[in-house]
Design an enzyme around this catalytic site. Structure first.
Site, PDB file in Angstrom:
ATOM      1  N   LYS A  28       0.944  -1.225  -0.090  1.00  0.00           N
ATOM      2  CA  LYS A  28      -0.037  -0.014  -0.102  1.00  0.00           C
ATOM      3  C   LYS A  28       1.016   1.298  -0.114  1.00  0.00           C
ATOM      4  CE  LYS A  28      -4.032   1.937   2.642  1.00  0.00           C
ATOM      5  NZ  LYS A  28      -4.676   1.665   4.098  1.00  0.00           N
TER       6      LYS A  28
ATOM      7  N   SER B   8      -9.786   1.795   2.866  1.00  0.00           N
ATOM      8  CA  SER B   8      -8.901   2.657   2.048  1.00  0.00           C
ATOM      9  C   SER B   8      -7.906   1.570   1.399  1.00  0.00           C
ATOM     10  CB  SER B   8      -8.090   3.675   3.169  1.00  0.00           C
ATOM     11  OG  SER B   8      -7.185   2.986   3.572  1.00  0.00           O
TER      12      SER B   8
ATOM     13  N   SER C 143      -9.849  -0.737   7.127  1.00  0.00           N
ATOM     14  CA  SER C 143      -9.247  -0.592   5.921  1.00  0.00           C
ATOM     15  C   SER C 143      -8.561  -1.676   5.200  1.00  0.00           C
ATOM     16  CB  SER C 143      -8.316   0.688   5.769  1.00  0.00           C
ATOM     17  OG  SER C 143      -9.153   1.775   5.505  1.00  0.00           O
TER      18      SER C 143
HETATM   19  N1  GLN Z   1     -13.290   4.236   6.520  1.00  0.00           N
HETATM   20  C1  GLN Z   1     -12.440   4.530   7.710  1.00  0.00           C
HETATM   21  C2  GLN Z   1     -12.146   6.086   7.640  1.00  0.00           C
HETATM   22  O1  GLN Z   1     -12.468   6.696   6.751  1.00  0.00           O
HETATM   23  C3  GLN Z   1     -11.390   3.607   8.060  1.00  0.00           C
HETATM   24  C4  GLN Z   1     -10.280   3.903   7.027  1.00  0.00           C
HETATM   25  C5  GLN Z   1      -9.132   3.002   7.421  1.00  0.00           C
HETATM   26  O2  GLN Z   1      -9.219   2.343   8.269  1.00  0.00           O
HETATM   27  N2  GLN Z   1      -7.936   3.567   7.337  1.00  0.00           N
HETATM   28  O3  GLN Z   1     -11.646   6.827   8.457  1.00  0.00           O
END
Ligand code: GLN
Length: 483
Positions: free
Chosen positions: A76, A151, A175
């Site tokens: 990532k 994400s 995410s």
């Molecule tokens: N969807 C959640 C957010 O927008 C979690 C994102 C994540 O785990 N990085 O914060």
């Protein structure tokens, strides 16, 4: 060979069925064919991958190969990679070449894995659909009109479409697990402190945790083995022995108590997803596990608590991007104030700005007690719910996401609808616990996931349960039609 799991590829490499060079080349060819549509990779490090494959073949030949030697993986784009652009999918870091490797990157390389490139993601890991990336959305290989989740959507789509054998992700509120569920792969969010955050660009430091994304639970075990462990460079990493995760696979499930939180099977859950999850749980019962109804009464507070704590930490972490030291700088600043203002206005996207605004608001004098302190108290109640439940059960299970992948653009104008995609994943991060998502069915031709939540540092039980499940089901082996 591209459809093989890591364990199969490792065996094939040792037998000489194919070389690391052939394997890496095959992935690179497939990336060229598929990435134009999927947008899963932001950077492909072709030459370094071929060099890595050559080194892997040499190690395989002279007997010095490690467990992951020659296995092609992707990182990532939130993990710093020495000499390679590390953008966090933000315009702010579009020009940032990391001067060192994250610990996770270093450890996977030391175990022999070969990096193919860096994957797309939501900007600074803020999002649940991979649509906030500065470089455009990632598309779900199961249906290119749909999101892969976020994400870590690029990593998920890359694994699902066979553009790498496995990938790293990070999970602040879901995410790793949410995109894994929406693309039909496996993803593990380790216990907070299990995997070093050194070199992993910070979003919300008390919640962020890196972890593996792969085709099978067995593959997750191999990857976690390499990634986990104390790191003196991360003061929140825990000094605690790393068990042999592969050896833990195959343990009996007889007498295992699995708790089903009633709050995870409520009206917000797509009934077809609920059916798939219940069918998965029935498989575990056949292995001798017992299903126990439990309650996590503060679940409804996890979205509001998370959306105070995470933006608060983000607003502090992102203060470092000021246009002065590195990253994006606006053209011709009139003075220092103008430099800060325009660099940040032009460098950050809308979702990141929304989080910074929320974060600075809840931390400001006068509101701190009402919002931030209150959210921290709620966070403790949420963790207490889990601790109490683990007095009665060994593992907690439920859906990973309320529904299958949604359409691109569908939730863009409604941040709250987007935030609710994480309703079953956020509490785990607030509590610091390990959790894993494993594919458990298709709903309207789209993958959905079963989530397993464990006690602190009990990743081994989660991997074992998922592995057992995968020995009698083949959801993890299904391939997307467009891949
Ligand atoms: N969807 C959640 C957010 O927008 C979690 C994102 C994540 O785990 N990085 O914060």
């Amino acid at each position: 060979m591209l459809d093989d799991t890591i364990s199969q590829q490792a065996a094939a490499l040792r037998r000489g069925d194919y070389s690391a060079n052939e394997l890496v080349t095959a992935y690179l060819t497939r990336i060229v064919a598929k990435n134009g549509t999927l947008n899963a990779y932001l950077t492909v490090t072709e030459q370094a991958a071929l060099d890595g494959a050559r080194a892997a073949d040499a190690a395989l030949a002279d007997g010095s190969a490690g467990p992951l030697t020659g296995i092609p993986i992707a990182h990532k784009d939130i993990f710093c990679t020495d000499g390679v652009r590390t953008s966090c999918a933000s315009r702010m870091l579009d020009n940032f070449i990391a001067p060192y490797d994250a610990t996770v990157v270093m450890r996977l390389a030391a175990a022999g894995a070969v990096m193919l490139g860096k994957t797309n993601m939501d900007e600074f890991a803020m999002g649940s659909s991979n649509e906030t990336s500065f470089y455009g959305p990632v598309r779900n290989p199961w249906d290119s009109q749909r999101v892969p989740g976020g994400s870590s959507g690029g990593s998920a789509a890359a694994v699902a479409a066979g553009l790498c054998a496995a990938a790293t992700g990070t999970d602040t509120g879901g995410s790793i697990r949410q995109p894994a569920a929406l693309t039909g792969i496996c993803g593990l969010k380790p216990t907070y402190g299990r995997v070093s955050r050194y070199g992993m660009i910070a979003f919300a430091s008390s919640l962020d945790q890196g972890g593996p994304m792969a085709r099978s639970a067995q593959d997750l075990a191999l990857l976690l083995q390499a990634m986990a462990g104390f790191d003196p460079r991360d003061s929140t990493s825990i000094e605690r022995e790393v068990p042999d995760y592969t050896a833990a696979l195959g343990g009996s499930l007889q007498g295992l108590r699995i708790g089903l939180p009633r709050e995870y099977f409520d009206a917000g859950l797509d009934p077809a997803v609920g059916d798939a999850v219940r069918a998965g749980l029935a498989e575990l019962e056949r292995f001798g596990a017992t299903l126990v109804d439990i309650s996590l009464p503060h679940t409804h507070l996890s979205v509001p608590a998370y959306y105070v704590v995470a933006p608060a930490e983000a607003s502090s972490n992102l203060a470092r991007y000021d246009g002065v030291r590195y990253g994006y700088r606006c053209d011709n600043p009139a003075d220092l104030q103008d430099l800060y203002q325009r660099s940040r206005s032009e460098g950050f996207g809308a979702e990141v700005k929304r989080r910074i605004l929320i974060g600075t608001y809840v931390l400001s004098a006068g509101y701190y007690d009402a919002y931030y302190l209150k959210a921290q108290r709620v966070r403790r109640l949420i963790r207490n719910d889990f601790l109490e439940a683990f007095g009665q059960v060994d593992v907690i299970a439920g859906p990973t996401v309320p529904g299958p992948a949604f359409r691109l653009g569908e939730r863009n104008n409604d941040p709250v609808a987007m935030y609710l995609s994480d309703i079953y994943t956020l509490a785990v991060n607030l509590a610091g616990l390990p959790a894993l998502s494993v594919p458990c069915g298709l709903v309207q031709g789209l993958p959905v996931g079963l989530q397993l939540i464990g006690r602190d540092f009990d990743e081994a039980s989660l991997l074992n349960v998922a592995h057992r499940y995968q020995q009698v089901t083949d959801w993890h082996l299904r391939r997307p039609p467009e891949a």
